[in-house]
Scaffold this motif. Sequence first.
Motif, short mmCIF file in Angstrom:
data_model
loop_
_atom_site.label_atom_id
_atom_site.label_comp_id
_atom_site.label_asym_id
_atom_site.label_seq_id
_atom_site.Cartn_x
_atom_site.Cartn_y
_atom_site.Cartn_z
N ASN A 68 -16.36 2.13 -37.32
CA ASN A 68 -16.52 3.10 -36.23
C ASN A 68 -16.10 2.55 -34.87
N ARG A 69 -15.66 1.29 -34.83
CA ARG A 69 -15.12 0.71 -33.59
C ARG A 69 -13.64 1.03 -33.55
N LEU A 70 -13.34 2.28 -33.21
CA LEU A 70 -11.97 2.81 -33.34
C LEU A 70 -11.01 2.07 -32.42
N PRO A 71 -9.80 1.78 -32.90
CA PRO A 71 -8.84 1.04 -32.08
C PRO A 71 -8.56 1.68 -30.73
N ASP A 72 -8.41 3.02 -30.70
CA ASP A 72 -8.09 3.60 -29.40
C ASP A 72 -9.30 3.62 -28.47
N LEU A 73 -10.51 3.49 -29.02
CA LEU A 73 -11.69 3.33 -28.18
C LEU A 73 -11.65 1.97 -27.48
N ILE A 74 -11.29 0.95 -28.23
CA ILE A 74 -11.15 -0.39 -27.65
C ILE A 74 -10.01 -0.41 -26.63
N ALA A 75 -8.91 0.28 -26.96
CA ALA A 75 -7.76 0.32 -26.06
C ALA A 75 -8.11 1.02 -24.74
N LEU A 76 -8.92 2.07 -24.81
CA LEU A 76 -9.33 2.76 -23.59
C LEU A 76 -10.15 1.83 -22.70
N ARG A 77 -11.11 1.14 -23.28
CA ARG A 77 -11.94 0.23 -22.49
C ARG A 77 -11.08 -0.91 -21.95
#
Length: 296
Positions: A189-198
């Motif tokens: 659930n730690r989506l790549p684009d979530l990390i990329a946004l942060r």
Amino acid sequence: MSEQNEHTGACEEYRSIWGHLRELEFRQGYLDADGVRTRYVEAGSPDAPHVLMLHGTGGHWETFAPTLGPLSEHFHCVAVDMVGNGFSEKPDHDYEIPVYVRQIHAVMDHFGMDRTHLIGMSLGAWVAAATAVRHPERVGRMILMSPAGLVATASNMARIRAERTAAVNDPSWSSIHKVFEHLIADESNRLPDLIALRQAVYRRADTRETIDHLLILQDAGARDRNLIPESDWAAIQAPTLVVASGKDHGEYRSTAHTVARLIPDAEVFEMPEVRHWPHFEDPAAFNPAALGFLGK
């Protein structure tokens, strides 16, 4: 051939924030709220009952991507990047709770929300509760997830400050990923684009320049003067649903149950398998519970 098949399989399993938004009619923009250029997203009919969604420290509106679609079928939903967070303006002063409350009050005025339901996570729950204390006539129902604002331990404040400062000083993929280890229990659930946004937020010059303003609530003195006393929690008039995340940091688990006891007639929704972002990690459980509670 085997490598190609393996790659194809990985693509078939790829998950993205956009997966929650691709069929949703929504509007993203910027507005002036208490003098702060504020990024927002809006979905649902403006004539429906209002829901305002508030993220946690260092966050942005995308944390509510899995929630916007289901709730906007019944409510007028707005989520914002709070002052100093995400892609909103980051003025050169400390962001204490009254600063956030003024901004939220101005957002409500902008959208003509005389009264709104509030959904807040962590810092957002703190701001939501403070809004309910100071402006009870403008708050309908509240959903508080991983709530902060009642107590603060030196160890947890130090952990948050060290973790976020390190990520801003070194906004590499691995550094940002470590932040999400404390926010989301399940690696999938730690989506790549979530990390990329942060990562995009933490790479911004204005984020680096104002990180101490953002983390002011991790300083003992500032934290103490902003905490909501038990008597104020007990005076909250808004019907409240408190989400208790079973894998969250111990301080947030205990705070969830304590504020649920303090707020008159508050309900507790147990989510045992999630961490700090329950709505993002398990929307299949959270969204029906939120709809049922807000629709009462």
